[in-house]
Design a protein around this motif. Sequence first.
Motif, PDB file in Angstrom:
ATOM      1  N   ARG A 158       0.823  -1.211   0.000  1.00 46.25           N
ATOM      2  CA  ARG A 158       0.000   0.000   0.000  1.00 46.25           C
ATOM      3  C   ARG A 158       0.855   1.259   0.000  1.00 46.25           C
ATOM      4  N   SER A 200       2.045   2.493  -3.506  1.00 45.72           N
ATOM      5  CA  SER A 200       1.122   3.303  -4.318  1.00 45.72           C
ATOM      6  C   SER A 200       0.882   4.655  -3.676  1.00 45.72           C
ATOM      7  N   SER A 201       0.803   4.688  -2.339  1.00 49.45           N
ATOM      8  CA  SER A 201       0.587   5.961  -1.665  1.00 49.45           C
ATOM      9  C   SER A 201       1.770   6.890  -1.859  1.00 49.45           C
ATOM     10  N   GLU A 207      -7.800   9.148  -1.502  1.00 49.39           N
ATOM     11  CA  GLU A 207      -7.812   7.725  -1.836  1.00 49.39           C
ATOM     12  C   GLU A 207      -9.205   7.148  -1.655  1.00 49.39           C
ATOM     13  N   PRO A 239      -6.109   2.322  -4.087  1.00 54.39           N
ATOM     14  CA  PRO A 239      -5.706   1.383  -3.034  1.00 54.39           C
ATOM     15  C   PRO A 239      -4.377   1.766  -2.383  1.00 54.39           C
ATOM     16  N   GLY A 240      -4.390   2.798  -1.598  1.00 59.06           N
ATOM     17  CA  GLY A 240      -3.169   3.224  -0.917  1.00 59.06           C
ATOM     18  C   GLY A 240      -3.287   3.016   0.575  1.00 59.06           C
ATOM     19  N   LEU A 241      -2.338   3.564   1.271  1.00 63.97           N
ATOM     20  CA  LEU A 241      -2.292   3.430   2.715  1.00 63.97           C
ATOM     21  C   LEU A 241      -3.502   4.102   3.369  1.00 63.97           C
ATOM     22  N   ALA A 261      -6.415   1.916   3.253  1.00 67.34           N
ATOM     23  CA  ALA A 261      -6.218   0.782   4.160  1.00 67.34           C
ATOM     24  C   ALA A 261      -6.475   1.186   5.603  1.00 67.34           C
TER      25      ALA A 261
END
Lengths: 330, 326
Positions: A102, A105-106, A271, A277-279, A282
């Motif tokens: 994650r 991507s973040s 997001e 789908p990043g931090l 999540a």
Amino acid sequence: MRMQSISLWIVKHVFKLILLLLAVSLLSFALISYSPIDPVQAYVGADMTRVSPEQRANIAEYWGLNESKTEQFLAWGKSFLRGEWGTSLIYRTPVADVIAERFQSSLALMGVSWLLAGVIGFWLGIVAGMRQGTWLDKMIQAYCFMLASTPAFWLGLLLLTLFSVWLGWFPVGLSTPAGMNAENVTLVERLRHLFLPALTLSIVGVANVALHTRQKLVEILDSEFIRFAKAKGEHGLRLLWRHGLRNVSLPAVSLHFASFGEIFGGAVLAEQVFSYPGLGQAVVQAGLGGDVPLLLGIVLLSTLFVFIGNMLADLLYKVIDPRMRKGENG
Amino acid sequence: MSHLKRNIVTEDGERFSAGDVPLFKVEGLSLSFRRFQKRMRENDVCVIRNMDLTINAGEIVAIVGASGSGKSLLANAVLGLLPKNAVLGGSIYFQGEVLTPERLHQLRGKEMILIPQSVQALDPLMPSARQVQAVIRSEDKQAVQRDIFAKVGLPQEAGDLYPFELSGGMSRRVLASIAMASQAKLVIADEPTPGLDEKALQEVLEHIKLLAKQGRGMMFITHDISAALQIADQIAVFYAGETIELANVQDFEGRGGKLRHPYTRALWRSLPQNDFVPLAGSQPVAGEYPSGCAFHPRCPLATELCQQQIPELRQVSGGWVRCFYA
């Protein structure tokens, strides 16, 4: 002497970081353990009716939910220090793996928008300051004030409506096209998916840097040493380059590096809007699903992230301004 | 020092002669600031009204006046560093030619330079040597700068220091070095001695003398008349935005009998080493200048004429004065 002060500086900062991480993990743990979400229920989800009370008790026993809060925290702390960050309840994979994936991507999203916001904001501020009082300055200021009062998620929705729904130039969400194997996704596709969330984040970040830079430049242009530099025959871009930039960059540098926290907060919202789908996404899921190990892992990582940002701001300030660098030793 | 003065200014009065072209000349300079008030009505606040001044090469002309007399704006006006709402009238000549904004743009830093009032004028983020080197046009900037540092008594290491690491005295020497490093023929020292102790004051005065010795014309703006008398060749007394007297240094002696204007005499007599008697009242503030002679409300000689008419500057015994009764 020089080496000594550097090592002292490092020791001081590491000590601060350890204290900070300890405090943050304690606080987050306390907050989660008193949250109304029952982790077992969150884990089992819709299958609740098919799980007997004995089975539930077994899960609780297995997870150590019956032990005291202190013991639970200590147990988590011990394994965390050993490098075992636990298994995410939602993703059923080790927390470290989830975070690593994650975070990548973040990082792309936050890095791109952070850089854009810094560069664009700085130059907008310089242009506005140099043309102080003109319509250009007023336009830039109005634009910044408008942005500063715009919530990131709302701007994200607007951009999404405009570019993805009406114009169809960009995908509506996600970081890769749906239903495609990760290895087949091209860089162009990734960038196309990154564009809108990064734009949202950077547009919002511009205002702060631009307004502070403008203010500082106006202040400096009015200062004694600029008047004297003009009397020495310096003018225009040369004057700005020799005497303006170093002085003007100070607030931009400290603000922008210290804004790692805001960028992170903005990323959580962006997001969410773009289903990226990043931090950030999540952490929301971990919070709602009672996924303690994942939540704690992300919280600690973001703490470290923000801490590093502030430390870099500190360091760069010393590099740019000799008064900060030499004043400390003298 | 005194023999040099004589080289340039042989006899009183000669420096006003029309024959040779003075280095720098100000004629009927006026300066006001445009203010926009309610309902977009304009209102000009006049700060300088009738300013006349001549400076020759190698000459130190002190411009003396109390704070608020508009003398500090003069430096900005000459260097073209006024804010946008300033309205400038009259003419300024440099080497006989009118100083237009375009010409000023070219001359600033090359032919004219400023010694600023405050040590804040140094860029806080640039080592001092580089700030001096900025005005040097020759090839080996460093050599020239080192030479000048030695001349003003600055250790060479000071060149690597930032302004915040320099003492007040060292910063002043850096400011003087900048003027010396430049090729400027006209140096404007804008109140370079505020609140300095005797030793520091003497040092700044030495710098100004040294610059004049190099053949530069010096405009020494100050409120300290005793400092001005120590080094200047000529004193221009400034009151309420006007030059009211141009006197030679020699005129300041005894009880001020050779001085032409009642204000100059009062200023001279108010000094501690003289009679130490203050002049009653205070200088009018900008925008509220009285009609007629600006000094008439405080003047012991004032008549009805003084209330109605502004006196012209006229030549009286080798100097110039703006008074009907000199």
